[in-house]
Structures are given as C-alpha cells and as structure tokens.
Design a protein around this motif. Structure first.
Motif, mmCIF file in Angstrom:
data_model
loop_
_atom_site.group_PDB
_atom_site.id
_atom_site.type_symbol
_atom_site.label_atom_id
_atom_site.label_comp_id
_atom_site.label_asym_id
_atom_site.label_seq_id
_atom_site.Cartn_x
_atom_site.Cartn_y
_atom_site.Cartn_z
ATOM 1 N N ALA A 76 0.874 -1.169 0.000
ATOM 2 C CA ALA A 76 0.000 0.000 0.000
ATOM 3 C C ALA A 76 0.907 1.214 0.000
ATOM 4 N N VAL A 77 0.760 2.090 -0.991
ATOM 5 C CA VAL A 77 1.701 3.193 -1.186
ATOM 6 C C VAL A 77 1.045 4.524 -0.834
ATOM 7 N N ARG A 78 1.697 5.275 0.019
ATOM 8 C CA ARG A 78 1.301 6.644 0.341
ATOM 9 C C ARG A 78 2.379 7.570 -0.207
ATOM 10 N N VAL A 79 1.997 8.647 -0.873
ATOM 11 C CA VAL A 79 2.940 9.597 -1.438
ATOM 12 C C VAL A 79 2.775 10.938 -0.738
ATOM 13 N N GLU A 80 3.893 11.509 -0.297
ATOM 14 C CA GLU A 80 3.894 12.817 0.354
ATOM 15 C C GLU A 80 4.867 13.735 -0.372
ATOM 16 N N GLU A 81 4.485 14.994 -0.482
ATOM 17 C CA GLU A 81 5.278 15.968 -1.234
ATOM 18 C C GLU A 81 6.210 16.787 -0.345
ATOM 19 N N SER A 82 6.336 16.416 0.928
ATOM 20 C CA SER A 82 7.266 17.113 1.822
ATOM 21 C C SER A 82 7.681 16.160 2.934
ATOM 22 N N THR A 83 8.667 16.584 3.697
ATOM 23 C CA THR A 83 9.155 15.774 4.811
ATOM 24 C C THR A 83 8.342 15.996 6.083
ATOM 25 N N ASP A 84 7.272 16.761 6.027
ATOM 26 C CA ASP A 84 6.445 16.972 7.218
ATOM 27 C C ASP A 84 5.985 15.651 7.819
ATOM 28 N N VAL A 85 5.736 14.678 6.974
ATOM 29 C CA VAL A 85 5.230 13.386 7.447
ATOM 30 C C VAL A 85 6.213 12.691 8.384
#
Length: 236
Positions: free
Chosen positions: A35-44
């Motif tokens: 299951a892939v989650r994509v984030e556009e910043s390192t906030d995660v």
C-alpha cells in the motif's frame, strides 16, 4: 498476510524530477503488494505514529532542509525497523546542513567531476562521464545485486564521502585527469547498505535523470533495494 506499507517522500531540487522519478517505481511497489502513500514534503516524518506503521520509506528529496523533529521521527522509525532507501541526490545529497542525517545514511555526495574544460558546453552534460559501476565481492552475493555484472553508464559519477559502517555492494573509480587537482584514482561507493538499529538502508548513487533510472541495471538495484530494505519480521 498483513499488507506492507510504503511511504514515498519527494521534493527538493526539481532538477532531479522527483515526481516523475518516483512515479517510475510506484507501480513496482503496488505490484509487489505494498500500500503506497505519497507525500510531497518531509512533514510526514514528524508523524511518529504514521512512520511506526510504515515498512519502507522511499525518499527522493535533493538538498532542501529537514527540521529536528522530522529527522528525529525518521531516525527513530529506522532504528525500530522501518526500511529507508532512495537514489542519487534524493538520498545521498539531502539535507546538507544536517550532520545527524548524514550520520544516518553513512555517505554524502561531495561532487561529480566534469569533462575536460575545453569540452564543456555550459549545461548539465558537462558532468556526464562514461564510467563503470563495479560490483564488490559482497555485491556479487548480496540479494540487492547478486547476478548482476559490472556495468557502464554515461551520466553523473558521484564522488561520495563515507564512513566504514556501510556495506559497499558496488564502487566507481574516478581517474586522475591532468585538469583535476587529485593525483591518483579515487574509488568511492556507488551502491551501499547500512544496518541502523533494526532498520535497513539502501543507497544507490546513479539516478540523475529518468533515462538512467530506466537503465535495467540501475532499475534492478533500486527495486531490489526496496524489497530488501523493507521491514523484516524480526523487526516487527
């Protein structure tokens, strides 16, 4: 069987095409049951609960900055068993101002030597050199690189500063050219792994552009690296 969870974190310098580059590998992850989650910043990275539930982090963030809270979250997750991997500047030239990040990864981009000055045209191709990626004895047996042969590339050839806690699967050698200030060939890691707590790290230095990422050898190393770095049962 519980589905593995992959987190793709991308951003930073646009020259490495972080969106397009990571999109090359998302289908591979999904086809292998992630299951892939994509984030556009390192906030995660500051979301400790999310990272604790993540089996693999794939990072493509060249340069940029990371906060102490974000780095602490990433580091704690890796120590607890979350895998961490990436390619080129997206992992080996990230967060230059953070010594703790460099300590986590074990190697840092220093430069990519260029062509003879008279051959340079003033664009990125000035740093595209033909070079060999040479497997080490360990690399010929390791699951990430076993069965591969030494291979040739014409692209940026990373010169990496590193410590002795990495396990080097492949190297590349920078020749001493008359226009360069060093006086003998220098061999540096091109692919390495690192055990950090219960976590596994894999760094692949080729990958400047999409065509390099699509090279069968490079792509194989990156994809196998994702599978190998993923949290193991013993780290759960």
């Amino acid at each position: 069987m519980t589905q593995k969870k992959a987190l793709v974190v991308r951003g930073g310098w646009e020259g490495h095409r972080p969106v397009e580059a990571t999109e090359l590998f998302v289908p591979f992850l999904r086809s292998n049951g992630y299951a892939v989650r994509v984030e556009e910043s390192t906030d995660v990275y500051a979301d400790t609960a999310e990272l604790a539930d993540t089996d693999l982090v794939v990072q493509c963030v060249t340069m940029s900055e990371i906060t102490a809270e974000q780095l602490a979250g990433l580091s704690a997750a890796v120590v607890a068993g979350t895998g961490f991997t990436g390619w080129h500047g997206g992992i080996a030239d990230s967060f230059r101002a953070s010594s703790d990040y460099l300590h986590l990864v074990g190697g840092q981009f220093a430069t990519h030597p260029g062509k003879e000055p008279c051959e340079r045209r003033g664009d990125e191709s000035d740093n595209f050199l033909p070079h060999t990626v040479t497997l080490t004895e360990l690399g010929r047996e390791h699951p990430v690189t076993a069965g591969l042969e030494d291979f040739e590339l014409t692209t940026e050839q990373y010169w990496v500063l590193h410590d002795d806690l990495i396990d080097v699967l492949a190297t590349t050698t920078h020749p001493a050219r008359p226009w360069q200030p060093w006086h003998r060939p220098v061999t540096t890691p091109a692919v390495w792994t690192r055990q950090w707590g219960a976590g596994r790290i894999v760094v692949t230095t080729p990958g400047h552009s999409l065509d390099v990422l699509e090279n069968p050898n490079v792509r194989t190393v990156i994809e196998r690296g994702m599978l190998w770095a993923t949290r193991t049962a013993s780290a759960s």
